[in-house]
Design a protein around this motif. Structure first.
Motif, mmCIF file in Angstrom:
data_model
loop_
_atom_site.group_PDB
_atom_site.id
_atom_site.type_symbol
_atom_site.label_atom_id
_atom_site.label_comp_id
_atom_site.label_asym_id
_atom_site.label_seq_id
_atom_site.Cartn_x
_atom_site.Cartn_y
_atom_site.Cartn_z
ATOM 1 N N TYR A 135 -39.770 11.187 30.831
ATOM 2 C CA TYR A 135 -39.730 10.575 31.729
ATOM 3 C C TYR A 135 -38.361 11.204 32.798
ATOM 4 N N ASP A 136 -37.290 12.197 32.239
ATOM 5 C CA ASP A 136 -36.387 12.609 33.664
ATOM 6 C C ASP A 136 -37.285 12.929 34.360
ATOM 7 N N ILE A 165 -40.084 14.533 37.471
ATOM 8 C CA ILE A 165 -40.449 14.118 39.285
ATOM 9 C C ILE A 165 -41.640 13.219 38.797
ATOM 10 N N LYS A 203 -40.963 9.735 38.049
ATOM 11 C CA LYS A 203 -40.136 8.818 40.171
ATOM 12 C C LYS A 203 -41.577 8.765 40.466
ATOM 13 N N ARG A 204 -41.988 9.043 41.372
ATOM 14 C CA ARG A 204 -43.171 9.440 42.458
ATOM 15 C C ARG A 204 -44.113 8.007 41.601
ATOM 16 N N VAL A 220 -42.554 5.465 40.475
ATOM 17 C CA VAL A 220 -42.022 3.987 40.373
ATOM 18 C C VAL A 220 -42.706 3.850 42.224
ATOM 19 N N ASN A 226 -39.445 1.727 34.676
ATOM 20 C CA ASN A 226 -38.666 2.167 35.035
ATOM 21 C C ASN A 226 -37.417 1.805 34.142
ATOM 22 N N ILE A 270 -37.097 5.875 32.834
ATOM 23 C CA ILE A 270 -37.039 6.524 33.329
ATOM 24 C C ILE A 270 -35.517 6.100 32.965
ATOM 25 N N THR A 271 -34.407 4.930 33.186
ATOM 26 C CA THR A 271 -32.897 4.675 33.093
ATOM 27 C C THR A 271 -32.504 5.284 32.185
#
Length: 352
Positions: free
Chosen positions: A57-58, A60, A63-64, A66, A262, A265-266
């Motif tokens: 989950y790190d 990119i 993140k897109r 999200v 999220n 990812i966090t």
């Protein structure tokens, strides 16, 4: 072991705190202070284990996703809602740990609530105990100036809340209790609100016979009586709130999916931060030369993570972890290891 504090030789005593040399008698033997031990348990978080932490989950691409979900929530959820629904949305966003993704939208909603005040777009339930307590709690939580007088219409002639009227309003009583936790000095109405809601929640927990009592509400009552959400670390409560929101009949699938993504990812950001700080700690090599102190790297990192969980605060988490772990070391130096003379020198050196 802790040679930097005080050095002895048969002829010279050197104290770095006061920067002085004292000539001693040649026949004087060095004084070896008696060292104590707290018998701390070994660190269970080994460096090799931390290095194995891995996540997808790190990348990119997540993140897109999200950003796409965030835009969808803004487009379909914030538009056309009444004031109560928008407040509930802000509450859910906060509890699901994604407030930082909707800072502007959250501020706009709360600004509109303050601007309209009692000129809300009135619909059923918007002046209920639940809605009023929710409004008060969110406004005060986000720093708005809101008076306890907002609860005036719920106070009876004897300056108390009507027990018979709100006794079975579980959501209202829960929100009233949470709101009362944000009181300040000399707010008598909120003091009465806390007494009333605490007493009723304990009775609800004891009787468990009201129509609104189910497994979810039972768990909510138990948790709030144990410790209110205001006194809990919000990031550590996110998974529980996601479970609760998932069972909500008004659950928004896009919002829930965004919250889960999220969270992952966090968590990936936290794992990478921990790996970086573990490499620094191992390279420093302090614990090998000071085995009397606590080796609590992960626990120190968790503390910093509770202060700032958002991925963008990675530098803060690393520096705060370093500060905490050095505080632990220095605390053990004073409480366990150092002699009085050594600690005097060390204190003088620090103050200088």
């Amino acid at each position: 072991m802790f040679s930097g504090l005080l050095l002895h030789s048969p002829t010279t005593t050197m104290c770095y705190g006061e920067i002085r040399l004292t000539q001693c008698q040649t026949n004087q033997k060095p004084i070896i202070p008696q060292r104590r031990s707290a018998n701390y348990k070994p660190n269970i978080w080994k460096f090799d284990f931390i290095e194995t932490l891995n996540t997808k989950y790190d990348k990119i691409d997540f993140k897109r996703q999200v950003v796409e979900l965030q835009n969808g929530v803004i487009k379909h959820t914030l538009i056309g809602k009444n004031q109560l629904a928008k407040l509930e949305l802000v509450d859910n966003i906060t509890k699901l740990g994604i407030t930082y993704l909707f800072e502007e939208e959250t501020r706009l909603i709360l600004d509109s609530v303050v601007a309209f005040d009692r000129n809300w777009n009135i619909s059923a339930g918007e002046y209920s105990l639940y809605a009023t307590a929710l409004r008060f709690r969110l406004l005060r939580k986000f720093g708005y100036n809101v008076s306890e007088g907002i609860f005036g219409e719920f106070i009876e002639e004897h300056h108390t809340f009507n027990k018979e009227k709100y006794y079975e309003d579980i959501n209202g009583i829960l929100e009233l209790f949470e709101a009362s936790e944000l009181n300040s000095e000399r707010e008598s109405v909120l003091d009465k609100a806390r007494s009333f809601s605490t007493r009723d929640l304990k009775e609800i927990k004891k009787n468990r016979s009201f129509r609104d009592i189910n497994n979810i509400n039972e768990e909510r009552v138990d948790r709030v009586l144990t410790l209110s959400s205001h006194k809990r670390v919000s990031w550590f409560e996110v998974k529980w709130h996601m479970k609760l929101y998932e069972e909500d009949k008004n659950m928004n699938p896009a919002l829930l999916r965004l919250a889960k993504l999220n969270f992952n990812i966090t968590q990936a950001a936290h794992q990478n931060d921990l790996k970086d700080i573990a490499k620094w700690w191992k390279k420093l090599g302090l614990i090998e030369n000071m085995n009397f102190t606590r080796d609590r790297l992960v626990e120190s990192f968790i503390f910093s993570m509770g202060l700032a969980s958002e991925p963008c605060y990675n530098s803060f988490r690393k520096w705060m972890t370093k500060v905490i772990i050095f505080i632990l070391v220095i605390d053990d130096v004073y409480d366990l290891y150092g002699s009085f003379q050594e600690l005097q020198c060390f204190t003088n050196a620090v103050e200088r």
